[in-house]
Design an enzyme around this catalytic site. Structure first.
Site, PDB file in Angstrom:
ATOM      1  N   ASP A  22     -19.093   2.198  -0.672  1.00  0.00           N
ATOM      2  CA  ASP A  22     -19.416   3.383   0.114  1.00  0.00           C
ATOM      3  C   ASP A  22     -18.459   3.586   1.291  1.00  0.00           C
ATOM      4  OD1 ASP A  22     -21.592   3.548  -1.551  1.00  0.00           O
ATOM      5  OD2 ASP A  22     -23.082   3.596   0.054  1.00  0.00           O
ATOM      6  N   HIS A 166     -19.210  -1.929   0.809  1.00  0.00           N
ATOM      7  CA  HIS A 166     -18.504  -0.906   1.582  1.00  0.00           C
ATOM      8  C   HIS A 166     -17.015  -1.192   1.619  1.00  0.00           C
ATOM      9  CE1 HIS A 166     -22.653  -0.481   2.937  1.00  0.00           C
ATOM     10  NE2 HIS A 166     -22.346   0.744   3.342  1.00  0.00           N
TER      11      HIS A 166
END
Length: 203
Positions: A22, A166
């Site tokens: 992400d 992430h």
């Protein structure tokens, strides 16, 4: 640490998993991560933030060139949990347009920032995107050491699990190092990287 986000997302298969990333694209961490994934022939889902793609279109394009799939992670990573549907729709449409313009690729998935879905799950579905939750989040946004992340992934991964990681939103060098270290163990243990199911009408 296992954190389940609705809608819960899994992949088919007893020993299959999916890596998702992400908040990118984020040089140099995304670039290094792409090299790591390529070294193990693993395909992942990158959930991109529209304004970040606008700042780094070349890195976003490299994600697609490397064979990975894309998710819309909103325009600016705002919490949309209490937004009306029209506002959510405008945000997602603009973010998708930016991502598609930079990459030339469709955006088949959507992940709500902070896992705060509200109206976004239904709106994303209407727009042809599959809402993408997760089975395992290892809190890499807190930037723990890579060895800690490796342990959390190995201990927390369940069959069919979607792992939330992430590549953007800050220094993600620990995450990249953790992926580099954990993939050989998972693959040697008989796990296979796969992708979540998409809506039949998904783009």
């Amino acid at each position: 640490m296992i954190v389940t986000s609705a809608p819960a997302s899994t992949v088919a298969g007893e020993r299959q998993f999916c890596l998702t990333f992400d908040d990118g694209p984020n040089p140099p961490d995304t670039d290094r991560l792409l090299d790591v994934l390529a070294g193990h022939a693993v395909t992942a889902v990158f959930c991109l933030v529209g304004e970040v793609v606008r700042a780094h279109p070349d890195v976003a394009a490299r994600v697609v060139a490397a064979g990975h799939l894309l998710g819309n992670h909103s325009l600016r990573h705002d919490d949309m949990g209490d937004w009306p549907a029209d506002r959510v729709r405008a945000d997602l449409v603009e973010a998708t347009a930016i991502i598609e313009d930079a990459t030339g690729a469709p955006v088949p998935y959507f992940r709500a920032p902070f896992g705060s879905w509200g109206a976004s799950e239904a709106v994303a579905t209407e727009l042809g995107m599959t809402p993408l939750g997760w089975q395992l989040a290892v809190e890499d946004w807190l930037a723990p050491p890579a060895d800690t992340l490796v342990g959390r992934i190995r201990d927390g991964l369940e069959p069919g699990g979607v792992v939330l990681l992430h590549d953007g939103g800050g220094d993600r060098s620990s995450t990249v190092t953790a992926v580099q270290r954990v993939l050989p163990h998972l693959l040697a243990d008989g796990w296979t990287a796969s992708l979540p199911a998409r809506l039949p009408s998904g783009r």
